[in-house]
Structures are given as C-alpha cells and as structure tokens.
Design an enzyme around this catalytic site. Structure first.
Site, PDB file in Angstrom:
ATOM      1  N   VAL A  88       1.396  -3.760 -12.348  1.00 37.61           N
ATOM      2  CA  VAL A  88       2.314  -2.622 -12.482  1.00 37.61           C
ATOM      3  C   VAL A  88       2.537  -1.982 -11.109  1.00 37.61           C
ATOM      4  CG1 VAL A  88       1.591  -2.165 -14.855  1.00 37.61           C
ATOM      5  CG2 VAL A  88       0.459  -0.985 -12.962  1.00 37.61           C
ATOM      6  N   SER A 129      -2.004  -5.502  -8.704  1.00 37.78           N
ATOM      7  CA  SER A 129      -1.309  -4.420  -7.999  1.00 37.78           C
ATOM      8  C   SER A 129      -2.104  -4.036  -6.754  1.00 37.78           C
ATOM      9  CB  SER A 129      -1.213  -3.176  -8.883  1.00 37.78           C
ATOM     10  OG  SER A 129      -0.505  -3.443 -10.050  1.00 37.78           O
ATOM     11  N   ALA A 222      -4.307  -6.023   5.481  1.00 34.66           N
ATOM     12  CA  ALA A 222      -3.311  -7.046   5.843  1.00 34.66           C
ATOM     13  C   ALA A 222      -1.947  -6.386   6.048  1.00 34.66           C
ATOM     14  CB  ALA A 222      -3.236  -8.116   4.759  1.00 34.66           C
ATOM     15  N   ALA A 267      11.513  -7.509  16.915  1.00 32.56           N
ATOM     16  CA  ALA A 267      11.909  -6.097  16.988  1.00 32.56           C
ATOM     17  C   ALA A 267      13.089  -5.868  16.051  1.00 32.56           C
ATOM     18  CB  ALA A 267      12.296  -5.732  18.414  1.00 32.56           C
ATOM     19  N   CYS A 275       6.445  -1.771   0.259  1.00 29.98           N
ATOM     20  CA  CYS A 275       4.986  -1.763   0.424  1.00 29.98           C
ATOM     21  C   CYS A 275       4.440  -1.296   1.770  1.00 29.98           C
ATOM     22  CB  CYS A 275       4.435  -3.134   0.096  1.00 29.98           C
ATOM     23  SG  CYS A 275       4.603  -3.466  -1.667  1.00 29.98           S
ATOM     24  N   PHE A 276       5.054  -1.675   2.883  1.00 30.12           N
ATOM     25  CA  PHE A 276       4.400  -1.365   4.164  1.00 30.12           C
ATOM     26  C   PHE A 276       4.132   0.131   4.316  1.00 30.12           C
ATOM     27  CE2 PHE A 276       5.680  -5.330   6.842  1.00 30.12           C
ATOM     28  CZ  PHE A 276       4.705  -6.048   6.189  1.00 30.12           C
ATOM     29  N   ARG A 441      19.494  -6.383  14.211  1.00 30.62           N
ATOM     30  CA  ARG A 441      18.571  -7.475  13.853  1.00 30.62           C
ATOM     31  C   ARG A 441      18.562  -8.600  14.876  1.00 30.62           C
ATOM     32  NH1 ARG A 441      14.923  -6.475   9.800  1.00 30.62           N
ATOM     33  NH2 ARG A 441      15.838  -5.155   8.211  1.00 30.62           N
TER      34      ARG A 441
HETATM   35  P1  NAD Z   1       7.946  -3.281  -9.837  1.00 29.76           P
HETATM   36  O1  NAD Z   1       8.272  -1.858  -9.904  1.00 29.76           O
HETATM   37  O2  NAD Z   1       8.999  -4.281  -9.490  1.00 29.76           O
HETATM   38  O3  NAD Z   1       7.346  -3.753 -11.254  1.00 29.76           O
HETATM   39  C1  NAD Z   1       6.365  -3.073 -11.956  1.00 29.76           C
HETATM   40  C2  NAD Z   1       6.663  -3.189 -13.451  1.00 29.76           C
HETATM   41  O4  NAD Z   1       5.563  -2.654 -14.185  1.00 29.76           O
HETATM   42  C3  NAD Z   1       7.892  -2.412 -13.908  1.00 29.76           C
HETATM   43  O5  NAD Z   1       8.814  -3.299 -14.530  1.00 29.76           O
HETATM   44  C4  NAD Z   1       7.347  -1.374 -14.897  1.00 29.76           C
HETATM   45  O6  NAD Z   1       8.216  -1.131 -16.004  1.00 29.76           O
HETATM   46  C5  NAD Z   1       6.079  -2.048 -15.369  1.00 29.76           C
HETATM   47  N1  NAD Z   1       5.063  -1.150 -15.923  1.00 29.76           N
HETATM   48  C6  NAD Z   1       4.580   0.008 -15.398  1.00 29.76           C
HETATM   49  N2  NAD Z   1       3.619   0.524 -16.184  1.00 29.76           N
HETATM   50  C7  NAD Z   1       3.488  -0.329 -17.237  1.00 29.76           C
HETATM   51  C8  NAD Z   1       2.650  -0.342 -18.387  1.00 29.76           C
HETATM   52  N3  NAD Z   1       1.710   0.613 -18.582  1.00 29.76           N
HETATM   53  N4  NAD Z   1       2.799  -1.343 -19.276  1.00 29.76           N
HETATM   54  C9  NAD Z   1       3.730  -2.323 -19.078  1.00 29.76           C
HETATM   55  N5  NAD Z   1       4.548  -2.361 -18.007  1.00 29.76           N
HETATM   56  C10 NAD Z   1       4.419  -1.375 -17.083  1.00 29.76           C
HETATM   57  O7  NAD Z   1       6.729  -3.421  -8.817  1.00 29.76           O
HETATM   58  P2  NAD Z   1       6.349  -4.687  -7.894  1.00 29.76           P
HETATM   59  O8  NAD Z   1       7.193  -4.703  -6.671  1.00 29.76           O
HETATM   60  O9  NAD Z   1       6.266  -5.906  -8.746  1.00 29.76           O
HETATM   61  O10 NAD Z   1       4.889  -4.268  -7.423  1.00 29.76           O
HETATM   62  C11 NAD Z   1       3.783  -4.302  -8.303  1.00 29.76           C
HETATM   63  C12 NAD Z   1       2.508  -4.152  -7.501  1.00 29.76           C
HETATM   64  O11 NAD Z   1       2.349  -5.278  -6.626  1.00 29.76           O
HETATM   65  C13 NAD Z   1       2.472  -2.923  -6.600  1.00 29.76           C
HETATM   66  O12 NAD Z   1       1.160  -2.422  -6.585  1.00 29.76           O
HETATM   67  C14 NAD Z   1       2.831  -3.464  -5.234  1.00 29.76           C
HETATM   68  O13 NAD Z   1       2.265  -2.706  -4.198  1.00 29.76           O
HETATM   69  C15 NAD Z   1       2.204  -4.835  -5.271  1.00 29.76           C
HETATM   70  N6  NAD Z   1       2.850  -5.837  -4.406  1.00 29.76           N
HETATM   71  C16 NAD Z   1       4.212  -5.909  -4.337  1.00 29.76           C
HETATM   72  C17 NAD Z   1       4.804  -6.898  -3.554  1.00 29.76           C
HETATM   73  C18 NAD Z   1       6.306  -7.007  -3.442  1.00 29.76           C
HETATM   74  O14 NAD Z   1       6.781  -7.822  -2.656  1.00 29.76           O
HETATM   75  N7  NAD Z   1       7.106  -6.258  -4.185  1.00 29.76           N
HETATM   76  C19 NAD Z   1       4.010  -7.837  -2.897  1.00 29.76           C
HETATM   77  C20 NAD Z   1       2.617  -7.739  -3.007  1.00 29.76           C
HETATM   78  C21 NAD Z   1       2.051  -6.735  -3.769  1.00 29.76           C
HETATM   79  C1  UGA Z   2       5.202  -7.614   2.953  1.00 31.94           C
HETATM   80  C2  UGA Z   2       4.136  -8.608   3.422  1.00 31.94           C
HETATM   81  O1  UGA Z   2       4.728  -9.508   4.355  1.00 31.94           O
HETATM   82  C3  UGA Z   2       3.558  -9.386   2.248  1.00 31.94           C
HETATM   83  O2  UGA Z   2       2.508 -10.240   2.689  1.00 31.94           O
HETATM   84  C4  UGA Z   2       3.005  -8.388   1.227  1.00 31.94           C
HETATM   85  O3  UGA Z   2       2.511  -9.074   0.096  1.00 31.94           O
HETATM   86  C5  UGA Z   2       4.117  -7.443   0.811  1.00 31.94           C
HETATM   87  O4  UGA Z   2       4.635  -6.756   1.971  1.00 31.94           O
HETATM   88  C6  UGA Z   2       3.661  -6.388  -0.138  1.00 31.94           C
HETATM   89  O5  UGA Z   2       2.491  -6.060  -0.190  1.00 31.94           O
HETATM   90  O6  UGA Z   2       4.570  -5.897  -0.798  1.00 31.94           O
HETATM   91  P1  UGA Z   2       7.773  -7.761   2.271  1.00 31.94           P
HETATM   92  O7  UGA Z   2       7.743  -6.288   2.436  1.00 31.94           O
HETATM   93  O8  UGA Z   2       8.329  -8.318   1.020  1.00 31.94           O
HETATM   94  O9  UGA Z   2       6.288  -8.358   2.389  1.00 31.94           O
HETATM   95  O10 UGA Z   2       8.603  -8.430   3.466  1.00 31.94           O
HETATM   96  P2  UGA Z   2       8.276  -8.674   5.036  1.00 31.94           P
HETATM   97  O11 UGA Z   2       8.773 -10.008   5.385  1.00 31.94           O
HETATM   98  O12 UGA Z   2       6.867  -8.385   5.358  1.00 31.94           O
HETATM   99  O13 UGA Z   2       9.223  -7.615   5.745  1.00 31.94           O
HETATM  100  C7  UGA Z   2       8.989  -6.217   5.638  1.00 31.94           C
HETATM  101  C8  UGA Z   2       9.920  -5.473   6.585  1.00 31.94           C
HETATM  102  O14 UGA Z   2       9.542  -5.693   7.946  1.00 31.94           O
HETATM  103  C9  UGA Z   2      11.380  -5.904   6.486  1.00 31.94           C
HETATM  104  O15 UGA Z   2      12.221  -4.777   6.570  1.00 31.94           O
HETATM  105  C10 UGA Z   2      11.565  -6.813   7.687  1.00 31.94           C
HETATM  106  O16 UGA Z   2      12.895  -6.882   8.127  1.00 31.94           O
HETATM  107  C11 UGA Z   2      10.665  -6.131   8.692  1.00 31.94           C
HETATM  108  N1  UGA Z   2      10.191  -7.042   9.764  1.00 31.94           N
HETATM  109  C12 UGA Z   2       9.433  -8.126   9.471  1.00 31.94           C
HETATM  110  C13 UGA Z   2      10.496  -6.744  11.097  1.00 31.94           C
HETATM  111  O17 UGA Z   2      11.161  -5.740  11.388  1.00 31.94           O
HETATM  112  N2  UGA Z   2      10.016  -7.577  12.071  1.00 31.94           N
HETATM  113  C14 UGA Z   2       9.266  -8.679  11.805  1.00 31.94           C
HETATM  114  O18 UGA Z   2       8.866  -9.374  12.764  1.00 31.94           O
HETATM  115  C15 UGA Z   2       8.960  -8.947  10.461  1.00 31.94           C
END
Ligand code: NAD
Ligand code: UGA
Length: 463
Positions: A88, A129, A222, A267, A275-276, A441
């Site tokens: 979630v 999550s 990370a 850059a 997330c970042f 970019r």
């Molecule tokens: P998201 O908002 O796209 O999806 C989360 C989903 O969970 C939503 O559809 C929401 O309706 C559902 N939800 C919330 N509470 C719920 C409940 N109690 N029961 C059932 N469904 C429920 O979020 P996301 O981008 O998939 O991120 C999820 C987690 O993974 C976060 O902690 C995020 O930091 C982490 N994460 C995200 C990425 C990414 O690239 N987006 C990468 C790595 C880690």
């Molecule tokens: C990032 C991490 O790369 C994943 O490993 C991690 O799982 C994820 O966050 C998360 O926890 O959600 P994401 O945010 O999907 O993934 O995409 P990135 O490729 O990391 O890019 C993030 C941002 O940084 C973008 O806006 C991208 O344009 C920017 N970026 C990336 C730069 O400005 N310079 C770079 O050299 C790389």
C-alpha cells in the site's frame, strides 16, 4: 511451509507489476492482487491497465485469469493465502506530528488490522511498502495483539527497488532481492518460503537475507544515496554554468572511476517521482526522532539542493526571456517525472509550470502519455495554483507542433525519446523570434539547434 496462494494488498505501481511478474514466473502459485479501489481493480481487469509501463501488458496478459487475479474481495483473498504482501502507499504525512516529513503509516496499519481481523490460519506477512525502520514491529504488534487461537504470524521486510519506466526489466533482472526477517527458526522458515518464490527466476546469490531493521533501513538508504548523487551532480551543474565547465564532461570523467560508477550522474532540472523526496524526508524525520540532528541536516540538504535546482532552472528561463514571461507563450515538452511513465507525482515539470505561471506566462503543455485530466488536477492543487488561473494561462495539447506554434520558448522537462525526433526547423519557423529552447534534460542536439537559429540553454553548460 509451502506457498500455493499469495495475496497482495495494494494494486498500485508496485503491487501490480511485481505480482504480475511473480505470477508469470511461478505458474504453480496463484497470485491475487486486491485493492479498496473498485475503479483500479476494474482497470487491471480491462485492456486499459491503470499504469503505463513498457512490457507490463504482455506479462499481465500472459497470466491474468490463469494464476493472476485482480479483485476487491480482500477478506476472502487474505483468508485463503499463506503469504500476504503489503504494497500500500506510504505518502508523506500531511497532518499532525511529523507533518511534511514522516511517512503516513495509516494504510499499512489498516492492512495489518484487516489481516488480523479475518485470518483463520497462520500467515507470512511481507512488508513491501517503503517504511521507516521498526515499522515491522508495529505490524507485528497489531497482528499479535489481535491474533486468533492457533494463528501465528511472521513479519518480513522485502523492500522493492524497481524504478518506473523500467519496472518489468528491473523485476525480471534485479540487482538483488532483499529479505529481512526475525532470526528465529520460525523467522528463517518464513524467509525461506519467500525466498523460494523468488528462486523461480532469480539466482540464489542475488537473494540477500538479513535482520528486519537492516532491511527496512537499506531501502531508505538506497533511495537516499541515489537522490544524493543527483543533488551532487546538480550542485556541480551550477558550478559548470558559472565557470564554463561542462557537466556532461564532469559526469563522464568521474563516472569512469569504478568506485564512483557511471550511472545516476545525469544533471537535470531536479529529481521527481513519488519516492525520493518522501523517503529522504522520512530518513530526516527518523534521524531527528533518534536525536541525531547532524545526520538529519545532512540528508535534508539533498532536498534543499533539489528545490534550488528546480527554482534555478525556472529563473534562468525568465531571465533569458528578457526578465519577463508575462503573456508569453511557453511550450512545455513533458509533464511526467521521467520518460516511459505517465506518473506525475512530484514531477519537476509541475514546479517549472508553477513558477512560470506565477510570472503570468501562457503555458502550453504537451506530454505523450500523461492524461489531460491528470495535468489539470496537478496544476489546480492548492499548493500550485487555482482553477481560474489555470483556465486563463494553461493550454494542454496532443500535438507538440501546436504547443510550440507562436511560442517564445520550448522547455524540455521530461527526457521522452520522441522529443529528439521532431522537425525543429518546422518548429522554429512557427515560433516567435528570438526562439528559445531550454533543454532541462540535455537530450537534444544543441549544435544543430544553434545552426537553425535557436537560442539554446541547457543544464550545466554554457552554449
Ligand atoms: P500506489 O498509490 O500506486 O498504490 C497503492 C495502492 O494501495 C492504492 O491503489 C490504494 O488504493 C491501495 N490501498 C491503500 N490502502 C489499502 C488497504 N488498506 N487495502 C487495500 N488497498 C489499499 O503506491 P505505489 O507507488 O505502488 O507505492 C506503494 C509502496 O511501494 C510505497 O510505500 C512506495 O514508497 C513503495 N515503492 C514505490 C515504488 C514506485 O516506483 N512507485 C518503487 C519502490 C517502492
Ligand atoms: C527510484 C529508484 O531508482 C528505485 O530504485 C526505487 O525503487 C524507487 O525510486 C522507489 O523507491 O520508488 P523512480 O523514482 O521510479 O525510482 O525513478 P528514477 O529512475 O530513480 O528517477 C527518479 C528521478 O530522478 C526522475 O525525475 C529522474 O529524471 C531523476 N534522475 C535520475 C536524474 O535527474 N538524474 C539521474 O541521473 C537519474
């Protein structure tokens, strides 16, 4: 312990793709992804998936209806599964203690309470999550305080490292899979059960196991390290612009040192994505709570530098356009936070639009994938602007040539490949003169643009 059924709670950017890949690689396991949102589940069951991700559709279609299901039947799916993945959202808190920094764990807690409420057999509960260190302890406390007779839980940490735009290849060929869990016989059995799932396609040596808290912290670390690299190179880009050094050359020079490595040294106009910023702020808050103010200040600076980079780029646009952009049409190429995704969460493009709109610029936005409604919804967020201003200043087009027609400037905010293929002569002819391109970019061929007559500005380099 044999895993035959997996329930994933949360059908978002992580739950959907990661479980589709598990189902694809584990035909002997039934994977059901559940969500509270009927709309999201309906989209997952349709031809129009709720997220755009290269390769995702093929993977979903190969196993949906066979061993991959999307459902709102949360209780039933939890009851039947041996392994439950919590995926979630954990956004930054917008209220109360830790507002603006701490992770909001209310969705994690409600998922844990739901598991405790309905489970009638023992489960392995996997925290996928991204959470603060020790969150698994809270999940464990909720589960054990509410457990039914004979029902036992093992809580594991299994953070996800996929990046949007490359999610499927990241999931198929990860650098590593991380599993943290209790160092007890039951904990190790649970780790082995989850590890067995991944071993269907990932070599054993890439599956790293460790204690739960190390695993939770490793995920935050990370993302913090990756974000810190971007802020570091962006800090260098400001020095380059002031001195005549070229940031691409600096990136290349330092990236060839194998101790530094070449990746993530691009850059830009600042990092975006869901997330970042959230995870670095989470680390800052954690450090403050642990009474480590110097550590908190160190990581906070990564965010400050990112804000500075976005603001600095917008200011360069304004000053190059003779210190006024009021009533000037400016084409924004790209609204997604990076290429190959339609995700706009924390997209730097939004901030550039906001700063230009504050100066009364007429902003014309084109993005190949982002839905128009999403752009309007982002721009009308109270922290950005209001509907009246957006109606007055913003147009959204489906044609980049239309966006640039009659414009004073084009601003490249996302690195979409198609931006490199346009007919820039045709665009130049349709623009007001002098015609400016701000390449945020660094993806275009600047020399040929200069030859066409454009005034070109980019990040980290004087032209
Ligand atoms: P998201 O908002 O796209 O999806 C989360 C989903 O969970 C939503 O559809 C929401 O309706 C559902 N939800 C919330 N509470 C719920 C409940 N109690 N029961 C059932 N469904 C429920 O979020 P996301 O981008 O998939 O991120 C999820 C987690 O993974 C976060 O902690 C995020 O930091 C982490 N994460 C995200 C990425 C990414 O690239 N987006 C990468 C790595 C880690
Ligand atoms: C990032 C991490 O790369 C994943 O490993 C991690 O799982 C994820 O966050 C998360 O926890 O959600 P994401 O945010 O999907 O993934 O995409 P990135 O490729 O990391 O890019 C993030 C941002 O940084 C973008 O806006 C991208 O344009 C920017 N970026 C990336 C730069 O400005 N310079 C770079 O050299 C790389």
């Amino acid at each position: 312990m044999k895993i035959t059924k997996i329930c994933c709670i949360g059908a978002g950017y992580v739950g959907g793709p990661s479980c589709a890949v598990i189902a694809h690689k584990c035909p002997d396991v039934t994977v059901t992804v559940v969500d509270l949102s009927q709309e999201r589940i309906d989209q997952w069951n349709s031809d129009n998936l709720p997220i755009f991700e290269p390769g995702l559709e093929e993977v979903v279609k190969s196993c949906r209806g066979k061993n991959l299901f999307f459902s709102t039947e949360i209780d039933k799916t939890i009851i039947e599964a041996e392994l439950i993945i919590i995926s979630v959202n954990t956004p930054t808190k917008t209220y109360g203690l830790g507002k603006g920094r701490a992770a909001d764990l209310k969705y994690i807690e409600s998922a844990a309470r739901k598991i405790a409420e309905v489970s009638t057999s023992s489960k392995v509960v996997v925290e996928k999550s991204t959470v603060p260190v020790k969150a698994a302890e809270s999940v464990n406390n909720i589960l054990s305080a509410n457990h039914k007779h004979g029902v036992r839980y093992q809580v594991l940490s299994n953070p996800e490292f996929l990046a949007e735009g490359t999610a499927i290849s990241d999931l198929l060929f990860p650098d590593r899979v991380l599993i943290g869990g209790p160092q007890t016989p039951e904990g190790r059995e649970a780790i082995d059960a989850l590890s067995w799932v991944y071993q269907h396609w990932i070599p054993m040596e890439k599956i790293i196991t460790m204690n739960t808290w190390s695993s939770e912290l490793s995920k935050l670390a990370a993302n913090a390290f990756l974000a810190q690299r971007i802020s570091s190179i962006n800090a260098m880009s400001a020095i380059c612009e002031a001195t005549g050094a070229d940031v691409s050359e600096v990136s290349h020079a330092i990236g060839t040192d194998t101790r530094i490595g070449a990746r993530f040294l691009q850059a830009s106009i600042g990092f975006g994505g869901s997330c970042f910023q959230k995870d670095v702020l989470n680390l800052v808050y954690l450090s403050e709570c642990l009474n480590l103010p110097e550590v908190a200040a160190y990581w906070q600076q990564v965010i400050e530098m990112n804000e500075y980079q976005k603001r600095r780029f917008a200011n360069r646009i304004i000053s190059a356009l003779f210190n006024t952009v009021a009533n000037k049409k400016i084409a924004i190429f790209g609204f997604a936070f990076k290429k190959d995704t339609a995700d706009t969460r924390e997209t730097p493009s939004l901030y550039i639009c906001k700063y230009l709109m504050e100066e009364a610029a007429l902003v014309s936005i084109y993005d190949p994938k982002v839905d128009h409604k999403q752009i309007v919804s982002d721009l009308t967020d109270p922290a950005v602007s209001d509907k009246e201003t957006v109606d007055k200043l913003v147009t959204i087009t489906t044609d980049p040539y239309e966006a640039a027609k009659g414009a004073h400037a084009i601003v490249i905010c996302t690195e979409w490949d198609e931006f490199k293929t346009y007919n820039y002569q045709r665009i130049y002819d349709s623009m007001l003169k002098p015609a400016f391109i701000f390449d945020g970019r660094m993806i275009l061929d600047h020399q040929s643009l200069l030859e066409l007559g454009y005034h070109v500005e980019t990040v980290g380099r004087r032209l």
